[in-house]
Scaffold this motif. Structure first.
Motif, mmCIF file in Angstrom:
data_model
loop_
_atom_site.group_PDB
_atom_site.id
_atom_site.type_symbol
_atom_site.label_atom_id
_atom_site.label_comp_id
_atom_site.label_asym_id
_atom_site.label_seq_id
_atom_site.Cartn_x
_atom_site.Cartn_y
_atom_site.Cartn_z
ATOM 1 N N GLY A 67 0.842 -1.194 0.000
ATOM 2 C CA GLY A 67 0.000 0.000 0.000
ATOM 3 C C GLY A 67 0.873 1.238 0.000
ATOM 4 O O GLY A 67 1.961 1.235 -0.565
ATOM 5 N N LEU A 68 0.414 2.271 0.667
ATOM 6 C CA LEU A 68 1.212 3.490 0.711
ATOM 7 C C LEU A 68 2.319 3.382 1.752
ATOM 8 O O LEU A 68 3.468 3.670 1.477
ATOM 9 N N TRP A 69 1.984 2.931 2.960
ATOM 10 C CA TRP A 69 2.962 2.905 4.045
ATOM 11 C C TRP A 69 3.519 1.522 4.274
ATOM 12 O O TRP A 69 4.665 1.380 4.685
ATOM 13 N N ASP A 70 2.711 0.523 4.099
ATOM 14 C CA ASP A 70 3.130 -0.822 4.482
ATOM 15 C C ASP A 70 2.341 -1.850 3.680
ATOM 16 O O ASP A 70 1.646 -1.499 2.748
ATOM 17 N N GLU A 71 2.480 -3.099 4.097
ATOM 18 C CA GLU A 71 1.843 -4.169 3.335
ATOM 19 C C GLU A 71 0.315 -4.084 3.385
ATOM 20 O O GLU A 71 -0.261 -3.603 4.352
ATOM 21 N N ILE A 72 -0.292 -4.549 2.313
ATOM 22 C CA ILE A 72 -1.737 -4.745 2.308
ATOM 23 C C ILE A 72 -1.992 -6.160 1.800
ATOM 24 O O ILE A 72 -1.168 -6.713 1.077
ATOM 25 N N TRP A 73 -3.081 -6.739 2.197
ATOM 26 C CA TRP A 73 -3.390 -8.080 1.737
ATOM 27 C C TRP A 73 -4.892 -8.278 1.768
ATOM 28 O O TRP A 73 -5.627 -7.400 2.239
ATOM 29 N N GLY A 74 -5.325 -9.403 1.262
ATOM 30 C CA GLY A 74 -6.757 -9.612 1.250
ATOM 31 C C GLY A 74 -7.121 -10.975 0.697
ATOM 32 O O GLY A 74 -6.244 -11.811 0.433
ATOM 33 N N TYR A 75 -8.404 -11.205 0.538
ATOM 34 C CA TYR A 75 -8.900 -12.451 -0.027
ATOM 35 C C TYR A 75 -9.953 -12.117 -1.069
ATOM 36 O O TYR A 75 -10.792 -11.248 -0.855
ATOM 37 N N LEU A 76 -9.853 -12.819 -2.182
ATOM 38 C CA LEU A 76 -10.758 -12.561 -3.296
ATOM 39 C C LEU A 76 -11.483 -13.864 -3.607
ATOM 40 O O LEU A 76 -10.837 -14.891 -3.833
ATOM 41 N N ALA A 77 -12.796 -13.812 -3.579
ATOM 42 C CA ALA A 77 -13.576 -15.022 -3.821
ATOM 43 C C ALA A 77 -14.213 -14.971 -5.208
ATOM 44 O O ALA A 77 -14.786 -13.951 -5.589
ATOM 45 N N LEU A 78 -14.040 -16.062 -5.968
ATOM 46 C CA LEU A 78 -14.655 -16.152 -7.288
ATOM 47 C C LEU A 78 -15.785 -17.168 -7.248
ATOM 48 O O LEU A 78 -15.693 -18.191 -6.580
ATOM 49 N N GLN A 79 -16.850 -16.880 -8.003
ATOM 50 C CA GLN A 79 -17.938 -17.849 -8.105
ATOM 51 C C GLN A 79 -17.473 -19.037 -8.931
ATOM 52 O O GLN A 79 -16.386 -19.018 -9.508
ATOM 53 N N THR A 80 -18.327 -20.054 -9.063
ATOM 54 C CA THR A 80 -17.889 -21.286 -9.708
ATOM 55 C C THR A 80 -17.614 -21.103 -11.196
ATOM 56 O O THR A 80 -16.967 -21.951 -11.803
ATOM 57 N N ASP A 81 -18.059 -19.994 -11.796
ATOM 58 C CA ASP A 81 -17.680 -19.760 -13.189
ATOM 59 C C ASP A 81 -16.236 -19.270 -13.285
ATOM 60 O O ASP A 81 -15.710 -19.078 -14.385
ATOM 61 N N LEU A 82 -15.592 -19.072 -12.137
ATOM 62 C CA LEU A 82 -14.205 -18.609 -12.045
ATOM 63 C C LEU A 82 -13.988 -17.289 -12.781
ATOM 64 O O LEU A 82 -12.911 -17.018 -13.280
ATOM 65 N N ASN A 83 -15.015 -16.500 -12.850
ATOM 66 C CA ASN A 83 -14.913 -15.217 -13.525
ATOM 67 C C ASN A 83 -15.545 -14.113 -12.679
ATOM 68 O O ASN A 83 -14.948 -13.056 -12.466
#
Lengths: 258, 226
Positions: A138-154
């Motif tokens: 990010g600007l100052w330090d690390e950023i992270w997260g989780y991204l969920a995809l539906q079963t169409d993987l899109n």
């Protein structure tokens, strides 16, 4: 009042030892609780990508853990989308123990990539969505997260973001629910099957509901928003082999069903 | 502690637990000698954390804890601290207390810890803490020092809470995370709407609010800088 040098040195030594003991003692006593809080937080973040935040808030810590146990299966893949069974020491791989931040320091093709699979209760084969960790700066330090995809993987089912030191009220708003909800329903592939990712725009307050690859930006936090954009795009590319494999196996399943 | 002070205490009748002088220790920093608006200390954190009320409240509580405990500790040690290294000693005590606060937040309020982590660490450099230690705790008895620290911390707290209230209300349209305008719209009808002001979310907004508070306060008290 002038004290002798010996007095000053002895005083300083005693003070240092006392304060040092106090701090390390506290750290020892609180350590297990802190690790538990961190683990709970990680699992909450993973779940946050697939279920409603209010639902998680209403759950007690134990309920979160048992819900996670029942609904999330996990595996670890490499850059080519192959499943890794053992870690470097030959122990069975545990996706929850893979430190995405530490892996980030390795070259992209050497990293381990955890995949969390949200499935129907009691049936790991009935997949509801795939959750991928993302990580960046990010600007100052690390950023992270989780991204969920539906079963169409899109289509994006949901995202959660966290940060270490973004500016409160500005960059730190990536943790806010109304910001994360902007990603829901967006698409990561363009029409011809290439990864186009989803990009947070500059400025805030515009309506991007008609564009599946754009979301409203964060006013006053452009650098954090750029970090979020980079991190999503990078990790989607790292997972692209896995996504392709998963897609083609879905197709063969379909074909065999027909 | 030297025996000298205890002897002196025995001679005169014990001062009431909350005598007039002691009440003044608490009430003075609230308005007449406010650390932020009059002494203009601790401005940095007043600008930084005040975008929302909830983190501001945690910050205020943390600062109250740190100032009171630091004042108490330094006051207890005041006759043993070598004059030449007193600033380092104060700093060590404050840094320890702040680390303790940070560790406790991490263990028991992890969400708050994530939100405030940087700013809790910055309490160490909050001029109000060091200011009270230098100006008061080094020369006064523990109980008075506690009161003085509590007063100063309260003076700091109510200002940052007031700033945060207006910044959150005008900048994010909520109070303690409750969306005020949306709720009002529910009562009055959908016609009611209020655009949030992005300026209030940035530190500039805090300067404006702070300036207004100082203006109102000085008009009332008649305080003039010399």
């Amino acid at each position: 009042m002038q004290q002798s040098n010996a007095y000053i040195i002895i005083f300083s030594v005693i003070l240092t030892v006392v304060l040092g003991l106090l701090l390390s003692g506290t750290s020892q006593v609180l350590g297990p609780m802190q690790r538990k809080a961190e683990e709970l937080d990680t699992k909450k973040q993973i779940l946050g990508a697939v279920i409603d935040a209010d639902q998680i808030k209403a759950m007690k810590p134990d309920e979160v853990l048992s819900f996670y146990e029942n609904r999330i299966a996990s595996k670890v893949v490499d850059i080519n989308g192959n499943i890794l069974e053992k870690d470097a020491d030959g122990n069975p791989m545990v996706a929850e123990k893979v430190n995405v931040g530490k892996n980030y320091k390795m070259p992209a093709d050497k990293r381990m990539y955890p995949v969390f699979i949200f499935h129907a209760e009691g049936n790991p084969d009935e997949v509801e969505s795939y959750v991928f960790p993302v990580y960046g700066a990010g600007l100052w330090d690390e950023i992270w997260g989780y991204l969920a995809l539906q079963t169409d993987l899109n289509t994006i089912e949901g995202v959660t973001f966290s940060h270490k030191g973004e500016t409160p009220g500005l960059g730190a708003r990536i943790t806010a629910l109304n910001v994360q909800q902007r990603y829901q329903g967006k698409e990561i592939f363009d029409g011809s099957g290439n990864i186009q990712s989803v990009v947070m725009q500059k400025g805030e307050g515009k309506d991007y509901s008609s564009d599946p690859h754009k979301v409203d930006g964060l006013s006053g936090a452009t650098i954090t928003a750029n970090g979020v954009n980079d991190m999503i795009k990078n990790y989607l590319q790292h997972y692209s082999a896995f996504l392709e494999k998963q897609k083609s196996s879905q197709k063969t399943e379909m074909a065999s069903l027909n | 502690m030297s025996t000298e002070t205890t002897v002196a205490e025995v001679k005169k009748p014990a001062e009431a637990l909350l005598s007039k002088r002691r009440k003044k220790l608490i009430s003075d920093p609230l308005v007449d000698d406010n650390p932020i608006t009059i002494q203009v200390l601790g401005i940095c954190s007043a600008l930084a954390v005040t975008t929302q009320l909830q983190p501001t409240l945690v910050m205020a509580i943390s600062v109250i804890f740190v100032i009171v405990m630091a004042n108490l500790t330094i006051s207890l040690m005041r006759n043993t601290i070598p004059t030449r290294v007193r600033i380092i000693v104060q700093l060590a005590v404050v840094a320890t207390l702040v680390t303790l606060v940070s560790e406790f937040l991490k263990a028991f309020a992890f969400d708050m810890y994530k939100e405030l982590s940087v700013f809790v660490g910055l309490i160490i450099t909050n001029c109000i803490v060091m200011g009270r230690l230098e100006a008061f705790a080094l020369g006064n008895k523990p109980y008075d020092s506690i009161l003085d620290g509590f007063g100063s911390a309260l003076g700091y707290s109510w200002i940052i809470l007031a700033v945060a209230f207006f910044r959150e209300l005008l900048g994010s349209g909520s109070v303690f995370g409750v969306p005020v305008y949306d709720t009002l719209a529910g009562f009055i009808g959908d016609d009611f709407s209020f655009a949030t002001n992005g300026l209030m979310v940035s530190p500039v907004g805090a300067f404006i609010i702070l300036g207004l508070i100082i203006w109102v306060q000085r008009t009332k008290t008649g305080y003039v800088e010399h």
